[in-house]
Design a protein around this motif. Structure first.
Motif, short mmCIF file in Angstrom:
data_model
loop_
_atom_site.label_atom_id
_atom_site.label_comp_id
_atom_site.label_asym_id
_atom_site.label_seq_id
_atom_site.Cartn_x
_atom_site.Cartn_y
_atom_site.Cartn_z
N SER A 151 0.82 -1.22 0.00
CA SER A 151 0.00 0.00 0.00
C SER A 151 0.85 1.26 0.00
O SER A 151 0.44 2.29 -0.54
N ALA A 152 2.04 1.20 0.57
CA ALA A 152 2.90 2.39 0.65
C ALA A 152 3.25 2.95 -0.72
O ALA A 152 3.53 4.14 -0.85
N ASN A 153 3.24 2.12 -1.74
CA ASN A 153 3.55 2.57 -3.10
C ASN A 153 2.32 2.48 -4.00
O ASN A 153 2.43 2.10 -5.16
N ASN A 154 1.15 2.78 -3.46
CA ASN A 154 -0.08 2.75 -4.24
C ASN A 154 -0.31 1.37 -4.86
O ASN A 154 -0.75 1.25 -5.99
N TRP A 155 0.03 0.32 -4.12
CA TRP A 155 -0.15 -1.07 -4.53
C TRP A 155 0.64 -1.44 -5.78
O TRP A 155 0.28 -2.35 -6.52
N GLN A 156 1.75 -0.76 -6.00
CA GLN A 156 2.62 -1.10 -7.13
C GLN A 156 3.12 -2.53 -6.98
O GLN A 156 3.44 -2.98 -5.88
N ILE A 157 3.21 -3.25 -8.08
CA ILE A 157 3.73 -4.62 -8.07
C ILE A 157 5.25 -4.55 -8.16
O ILE A 157 5.80 -3.83 -8.99
N TYR A 158 5.92 -5.29 -7.29
CA TYR A 158 7.38 -5.25 -7.28
C TYR A 158 7.93 -6.62 -6.87
O TYR A 158 7.23 -7.44 -6.30
N PRO A 159 9.21 -6.89 -7.18
CA PRO A 159 9.83 -8.15 -6.75
C PRO A 159 10.27 -8.03 -5.30
O PRO A 159 10.78 -7.00 -4.87
N ASN A 160 10.07 -9.11 -4.55
CA ASN A 160 10.44 -9.09 -3.13
C ASN A 160 10.84 -10.49 -2.69
O ASN A 160 10.43 -11.48 -3.31
#
Length: 182
Positions: A151-160
Motif C-alpha cells: 500500500s505504501a507505493n499505491n499497490w505497485q507490483i514489485y519483486p520481493n
C-alpha cells in the motif's frame, strides 16, 4: 383455402426460406470476444487489485479494458515440472510475459534466452481467498523473488523476497482455471 390464405402461406414459406439462408448476425463492432476458459484475472489477496498490462507495463488495478487484465499460465518447455510457468498476457501482446531482474517487474518476449520470464507457480494461501478462488504464489525461477505489492507505493507490483506468510504475495485466480492448469 382462400386466395388470401394461400398467398399468406406462400409468403410465410418464402420468408422462412430466405431467413434460413441469411448468414447469422455477427457481433457488433467492438464487442468483446469470448475468453479462453484458461485465461484468468489475477487478483491480489491483500489489495484486491488485478495484475494489468498497460502500455507494456505491469500495473496493479482493475480499471480499464478487460483485455489488459487477463493472463494465462503457459508451460514454457515440454517436460518441465508442472509448476514452471510463463505468466503470459492474453491481450494485444500474446508473446508478452511477466519477468523480473530482481529490481522491477516488467514484460519481455516469452521466449527470451534467459529464465527471467519463467515462474514457479504454486498454491499459496496464508489468507483464505474469496469463495471460488485459489491463492497462488509466483516465484521467479531465475531470481528467486516473488511478485508482491504494498500500500505504501499505491499497490505497485514489485519483486520481493518470498515469504511463507504474506497475504500481499498471494494472487488469486478462479478455482476452475486452477483445476484446468494444475
Amino acid at each position: 383455402m382462400s386466395r388470401i390464405t394461400r398467398a399468406g402461406a406462400a409468403l410465410a414459406v418464402l420468408f422462412g426460406i430466405l431467413f434460413s439462408l441469411a448468414p447469422a448476425a455477427s457481433a457488433a463492432p467492438g464487442a468483446a470476444r469470448a475468453l479462453d476458459p484458461s485465461w484468468a484475472m489475477i487478483k491480489n489477496q491483500q489489495s484486491g487489485l488485478c495484475i494489468r498490462l498497460q502500455d507494456a507495463k505491469v500495473i496493479s488495478d482493475c480499471f480499464g479494458p478487460q483485455s489488459e487484465m487477463y493472463w494465462i499460465f503457459t508451460h514454457p518447455v515440454a517436460g518441465a515440472p508442472t509448476e514452471y510457468r510463463h505468466i503470459k498476457a492474453a491481450s494485444w501482446a500474446p508473446d508478452t510475459c511477466v519477468a523480473t531482474d530482481r529490481t522491477v517487474i516488467n514484460t519481455v518476449g516469452c521466449y527470451t534466452p534467459t529464465l527471467n520470464p519463467m515462474w514457479v507457480v504454486v498454491r499459496y494461501e496464508p489468507a483464505a481467498p474469496p469463495a471460488g478462488m485459489v491463492g497462488l504464489r509466483m516465484e521467479n525461477l531465475n531470481t528467486r523473488v516473488c511478485l508482491d505489492t504494498r500500500s505504501a507505493n499505491n499497490w505497485q507490483i514489485y519483486p520481493n523476497a518470498c515469504s511463507q506468510t504474506s497475504a500481499s504475495q498471494q494472487w488469486n485466480i478462479p478455482l476452475d482455471v486452477y483445476n484446468r492448469l494444475f
